[in-house]
Every structure is written in structure tokens, then in C-alpha cells.
Design an enzyme around this catalytic site. Structure first.
Site, PDB file in Angstrom:
ATOM      1  N   ARG A 189    -108.684 -22.453 -52.300  1.00  0.00           N
ATOM      2  CA  ARG A 189    -108.630 -23.710 -51.556  1.00  0.00           C
ATOM      3  C   ARG A 189    -109.103 -24.846 -52.451  1.00  0.00           C
ATOM      4  NH1 ARG A 189    -105.661 -21.936 -48.636  1.00  0.00           N
ATOM      5  NH2 ARG A 189    -105.725 -21.637 -46.393  1.00  0.00           N
TER       6      ARG A 189
ATOM      7  N   ILE B  76    -107.062 -10.201 -51.765  1.00  0.00           N
ATOM      8  CA  ILE B  76    -106.188 -10.695 -52.838  1.00  0.00           C
ATOM      9  C   ILE B  76    -106.714 -10.227 -54.196  1.00  0.00           C
ATOM     10  CG2 ILE B  76    -105.262 -12.769 -53.982  1.00  0.00           C
ATOM     11  CD1 ILE B  76    -105.270 -14.114 -51.178  1.00  0.00           C
TER      12      ILE B  76
ATOM     13  N   ASP C 142    -119.127 -11.183 -56.245  1.00  0.00           N
ATOM     14  CA  ASP C 142    -119.056 -11.396 -54.793  1.00  0.00           C
ATOM     15  C   ASP C 142    -120.387 -10.968 -54.188  1.00  0.00           C
ATOM     16  OD1 ASP C 142    -118.599 -11.256 -52.018  1.00  0.00           O
ATOM     17  OD2 ASP C 142    -116.488 -10.762 -52.301  1.00  0.00           O
TER      18      ASP C 142
ATOM     19  N   ASP D 192    -103.006 -24.256 -57.459  1.00  0.00           N
ATOM     20  CA  ASP D 192    -102.018 -24.188 -56.380  1.00  0.00           C
ATOM     21  C   ASP D 192    -102.508 -24.943 -55.151  1.00  0.00           C
ATOM     22  OD1 ASP D 192     -99.559 -23.179 -55.227  1.00  0.00           O
ATOM     23  OD2 ASP D 192    -100.846 -21.924 -53.958  1.00  0.00           O
TER      24      ASP D 192
ATOM     25  N   GLU E 261    -103.882 -32.572 -50.086  1.00  0.00           N
ATOM     26  CA  GLU E 261    -102.501 -32.092 -50.246  1.00  0.00           C
ATOM     27  C   GLU E 261    -101.591 -32.902 -49.332  1.00  0.00           C
ATOM     28  OE1 GLU E 261    -102.347 -27.833 -49.722  1.00  0.00           O
ATOM     29  OE2 GLU E 261    -103.893 -27.503 -51.214  1.00  0.00           O
TER      30      GLU E 261
ATOM     31  N   HIS F 136     -99.050 -25.628 -53.328  1.00  0.00           N
ATOM     32  CA  HIS F 136     -99.559 -24.632 -52.372  1.00  0.00           C
ATOM     33  C   HIS F 136     -98.464 -23.603 -52.022  1.00  0.00           C
ATOM     34  CE1 HIS F 136    -102.868 -24.061 -49.147  1.00  0.00           C
ATOM     35  NE2 HIS F 136    -102.254 -22.908 -49.388  1.00  0.00           N
ATOM     36  N   ILE F 137     -97.986 -22.937 -53.060  1.00  0.00           N
ATOM     37  CA  ILE F 137     -96.872 -22.001 -52.869  1.00  0.00           C
ATOM     38  C   ILE F 137     -97.240 -20.564 -53.237  1.00  0.00           C
ATOM     39  CG2 ILE F 137     -94.969 -23.639 -53.158  1.00  0.00           C
ATOM     40  CD1 ILE F 137     -94.901 -22.667 -56.164  1.00  0.00           C
TER      41      ILE F 137
HETATM   42  P1  NAD Z   1    -110.869 -12.024 -48.104  1.00  0.00           P
HETATM   43  O1  NAD Z   1    -111.582 -12.473 -46.881  1.00  0.00           O
HETATM   44  O2  NAD Z   1    -110.228 -10.684 -48.109  1.00  0.00           O
HETATM   45  O3  NAD Z   1    -111.862 -12.115 -49.364  1.00  0.00           O
HETATM   46  C1  NAD Z   1    -112.695 -13.214 -49.615  1.00  0.00           C
HETATM   47  C2  NAD Z   1    -113.913 -12.705 -50.372  1.00  0.00           C
HETATM   48  O4  NAD Z   1    -114.689 -13.826 -50.808  1.00  0.00           O
HETATM   49  C3  NAD Z   1    -114.853 -11.819 -49.519  1.00  0.00           C
HETATM   50  O5  NAD Z   1    -115.025 -10.543 -50.133  1.00  0.00           O
HETATM   51  C4  NAD Z   1    -116.164 -12.610 -49.489  1.00  0.00           C
HETATM   52  O6  NAD Z   1    -117.298 -11.763 -49.504  1.00  0.00           O
HETATM   53  C5  NAD Z   1    -116.050 -13.423 -50.774  1.00  0.00           C
HETATM   54  N1  NAD Z   1    -116.932 -14.584 -50.835  1.00  0.00           N
HETATM   55  C6  NAD Z   1    -117.276 -15.448 -49.844  1.00  0.00           C
HETATM   56  N2  NAD Z   1    -118.118 -16.390 -50.324  1.00  0.00           N
HETATM   57  C7  NAD Z   1    -118.303 -16.121 -51.648  1.00  0.00           C
HETATM   58  C8  NAD Z   1    -119.076 -16.731 -52.687  1.00  0.00           C
HETATM   59  N3  NAD Z   1    -119.832 -17.822 -52.446  1.00  0.00           N
HETATM   60  N4  NAD Z   1    -119.016 -16.194 -53.938  1.00  0.00           N
HETATM   61  C9  NAD Z   1    -118.259 -15.098 -54.182  1.00  0.00           C
HETATM   62  N5  NAD Z   1    -117.552 -14.456 -53.225  1.00  0.00           N
HETATM   63  C10 NAD Z   1    -117.557 -14.968 -51.978  1.00  0.00           C
HETATM   64  O7  NAD Z   1    -109.805 -13.178 -48.403  1.00  0.00           O
HETATM   65  P2  NAD Z   1    -108.432 -13.071 -49.224  1.00  0.00           P
HETATM   66  O8  NAD Z   1    -107.370 -12.552 -48.312  1.00  0.00           O
HETATM   67  O9  NAD Z   1    -108.678 -12.412 -50.527  1.00  0.00           O
HETATM   68  O10 NAD Z   1    -108.124 -14.637 -49.439  1.00  0.00           O
HETATM   69  C11 NAD Z   1    -109.004 -15.489 -50.167  1.00  0.00           C
HETATM   70  C12 NAD Z   1    -108.630 -16.939 -49.934  1.00  0.00           C
HETATM   71  O11 NAD Z   1    -107.352 -17.204 -50.527  1.00  0.00           O
HETATM   72  C13 NAD Z   1    -108.409 -17.314 -48.458  1.00  0.00           C
HETATM   73  O12 NAD Z   1    -109.634 -17.663 -47.822  1.00  0.00           O
HETATM   74  C14 NAD Z   1    -107.463 -18.498 -48.519  1.00  0.00           C
HETATM   75  O13 NAD Z   1    -108.204 -19.700 -48.505  1.00  0.00           O
HETATM   76  C15 NAD Z   1    -106.772 -18.334 -49.881  1.00  0.00           C
HETATM   77  N6  NAD Z   1    -105.309 -18.108 -49.778  1.00  0.00           N
HETATM   78  C16 NAD Z   1    -104.468 -18.990 -50.385  1.00  0.00           C
HETATM   79  C17 NAD Z   1    -103.092 -18.791 -50.342  1.00  0.00           C
HETATM   80  C18 NAD Z   1    -102.146 -19.722 -51.070  1.00  0.00           C
HETATM   81  O14 NAD Z   1    -100.969 -19.760 -50.741  1.00  0.00           O
HETATM   82  N7  NAD Z   1    -102.589 -20.450 -52.065  1.00  0.00           N
HETATM   83  C19 NAD Z   1    -102.567 -17.701 -49.634  1.00  0.00           C
HETATM   84  C20 NAD Z   1    -103.454 -16.797 -49.046  1.00  0.00           C
HETATM   85  C21 NAD Z   1    -104.835 -17.012 -49.111  1.00  0.00           C
END
Ligand code: NAD
Length: 309
Positions: A235, A152, A171, A259, A264, A283-284
């Protein structure tokens, strides 16, 4: 083969399963009724959930025929992965299917700070023509700090850089910083503290794990700029909500876009509801028409693949 779906899924996903010969039982509110779910699950070969159904050891044990769990999205914190693994039940999910939607939500938050069009419109309709209050800000030249540099964040970075923003990231799990810099244009910071003090906007993109729980608490909020904003689409629980509400009220930071929340739907007594500088959405961020069709079809296909083996 019978599949139980306990949360919202788009019809395209159900069609994909039915066209492949599976029997589908769908109740988008079943996650709310734990007892009924525990009784029902023993008849099913697969379970498809979103982020509300608690797929824990108790539920897995109640479904002895389960061959696969499908998660309509990413973020597996509602699923006991270790127990599923021990029981030999694979968990499949919609990796990247809603990443663009979340990235566009973050851009919407940035733009709504820099150009608050809805507030200006509301004022005009009240009979005012106030050009001074609604003088905007440019995003160009502002610094966006991304915590977590996964899928993301990469998409947020690409879009923000095209607006002329400086994008920095933190990261500790990235092995090859040079690759990130050349591939994404993000300048990587070695400490969270540096990112917090240098950013005008901070956006969180980490999974919820024991090490990210309350990653942003009072100390981190104190080190942010008074003019800065925090955006949490990752989250609830990654930001300490009580500390955030206090920081928003004191003006330690300028505002927040949330979000996701620890509880929730939001608890009616949450202090965040009294903070006018917090924008709270249900959460959208990942929910758009396009992403949900993609997610539903992808998870239906992945579940089908496991069932066929
Ligand atoms: P991803 O796995 O591609 O990336 C997560 C990154 O976080 C990784 O590069 C990891 O190394 C890093 N990370 C882990 N612990 C860390 C820390 N302590 N400090 C810094 N970096 C750290 O995940 P993504 O696809 O980018 O998604 C991220 C999060 O977004 C998901 O885990 C999910 O909870 C959330 N999400 C929310 C929605 C929503 O609708 N609000 C939708 C999709 C995903």
C-alpha cells in the site's frame, strides 16, 4: 434484494449474483461521485467495492438496509471495519484470490532488473548492437528480503527460492518462526534493520495500519545497500514517498518498483515521476484475467451467503 457495485468487477461476478436472483446495479465510476453514492445507498441491501470507495461511518449510516459489504480484493484500509462491526454489517473479501498475481508481479520486477530485455530491444531498434551495456545479473545467489510473511510473501518466496535466491523475512507477528522456516525456506530475521542491510531486493507485503505507516522512511532507506531495489505492492503510505524520491535521486538505493502510492492516481507533481530509476505502475499487481475472475466470483458468492442468512 438489491446490490450496488461501485468499482470494476468482472462479468463473471455479476452473472453469479444475477443467477442467484439478485438485482444488480453496476457503475464502475460511482466511487468518484461521493454525493450521488450517499444518496443512492439507502436503497441497497449490499455494497460491493474495490479499493477506491471510502466505506466510512457516513456512508454506512446512509445505507440503513445494508446487510453486507463485499471487497473485491484484500487490504481493507478503505473500509471502516470498526463502524461496520458496530452496525452489525459483515465485511467479506477475496482472501488469497490475487496472491499469485502479486507474487508473479514481484518476480517480473526482479527479472526486469537482472535482464532488462525491453531496453536492449529498444537500443537494437535504434541501430545499436551493444552487448556490454546489456550484460545482465543472475538472481541466483542474490538476497531477497520480504517484509511481512503472509500469503503473498509465501508465494514470492517459493518462486524466488526456485531461482536460487536467498530469501530472508521480517514479521514480528509470526508466533512460530521454526514453522515458517521449515514450511517456506525463508530465514527469519528478528530485526528490520538486519533485513534492510542484508538484502539486494526488498519487497513489502504488510497491510497499511498505524504501525506500518511510513515503515520505510529516510533512516530505513539509508541502511539499505546502494545497489539494492525496493518493490512496493502492498500500500502507498507504507513507504514515505518524499524520502524515497530523495534516496533515488541521491543514489542511496539503486531503484524502486511502485505499484501503489499514497495518492492514486499519482499526483502529477509527485517527485517520483522525475526519478528515472523508479518504475511506477497503476495498482495492477493483483490484476490479471485469472485473479479477477476468481475475485469477482468469490466475493459474489460470499456476499450471497450473507444475504441468504
Ligand atoms: P497477509 O495478511 O496474508 O500478510 C500480511 C503479513 O504482514 C502478516 O503476516 C502480518 O503479521 C504482517 N505484518 C503486519 N504488520 C507488520 C509489520 N509492522 N512488520 C512486518 N510484518 C507485519 O496479507 P497478504 O495477502 O500477504 O497481502 C499483503 C498486502 O498486500 C495487503 O494488505 C494489501 O494491502 C496488499 N495487496 C496489494 C495488491 C495489489 O494489487 N497491489 C493485491 C493484493 C494485496
Amino acid at each position: 434484494m438489491k446490490i450496488l457495485i461501485t468499482e470494476l468487477i468482472w462479468k463473471e461476478g455479476i452473472e453469479e449474483l444475477i443467477n442467484n436472483g439478485y438485482h444488480v446495479d453496476y457503475d464502475e465510476n460511482l466511487w468518484r461521485n461521493r454525493e450521488e453514492l450517499l444518496k443512492k445507498i439507502n436503497n441497497y441491501d449490499a455494497l460491493i467495492v474495490r479499493n477506491q470507495t471510502k466505506v466510512d461511518q457516513e456512508l454506512l449510516a446512509a445505507g440503513p438496509q445494508l446487510k453486507v459489504i463485499g471487497r473485491l480484493g484484500v487490504g481493507l484500509d478503505n473500509i471502516d471495519i470498526q463502524s461496520a462491526k458496530k452496525m452489525g454489517i459483515p465485511v467479506v473479501y477475496a482472501k488469497n484470490a490475487n496472491a499469485t498475481s502479486v507474487a508473479e508481479y514481484v518476480l517480473t520486477a526482479l527479472l526486469s532488473v537482472s535482464r532488462p530485455l525491453h531496453f536492449a530491444d529498444y537500443d537494437v531498434r535504434k541501430g545499436n548492437w551493444d552487448r556490454k551495456t546489456y550484460t545482465g545479473l543472475e538472481l541466483a545467489g542474490k538476497t531477497l528480503g520480504l517484509i511481512g510473511l503472509g500469503e503473498i510473501s509465501h508465494r514470492v518466496a517459493k518462486r524466488s527460492l526456485s531461482f536460487g535466491m536467498n530469501v530472508i523475512g521480517y514479521d514480528p507477528f509470526i508466533a512460530d518462526y521454526d514453522h515458517i522456516v521449515s514450511e517456506t525456506g525463508v530465514q527469519v530475521k528478528e530485526s528490520l534493520a538486519d533485513l534492510l542491510t542484508e538484502s539486494d531486493f526488498i519487497s513489502l507485503h504488510v497491510p497499511l495500519t498505524p504501525s506500518t505507516k511510513y515503515l520505510i522512511s529516510e533512516t530505513e532507506l539509508q541502511s539499505m545497500r546502494a545497489t539494492s531495489y525496493i518493490i512496493n505492492t502492498s500500500r502507498g503510505g507504507i513507504v514515505n514517498e518524499r524520502d524515497l524520491a530523495a534516496a533515488l535521486r541521491r543514489g542511496t538505493i539503486a531503484g524502486a518498483f511502485l505499484d501503489v502510492l499514497e495518492m492514486e492516481p499519482i499526483h502529477p507533481a509527485s517527485e517520483l515521476l522525475t526519478c528515472s530509476n523508479a518504475v511506477i505502475t497503476p495498482h495492477i499487481a493483483g490484476l490479471t484475467q485469472e485473479s479477477q475472475i476468481r475475485t469477482s466470483i468469490l466475493v459474489a458468492k460470499e456476499v450471497g451467503k450473507v444475504m441468504k442468512n
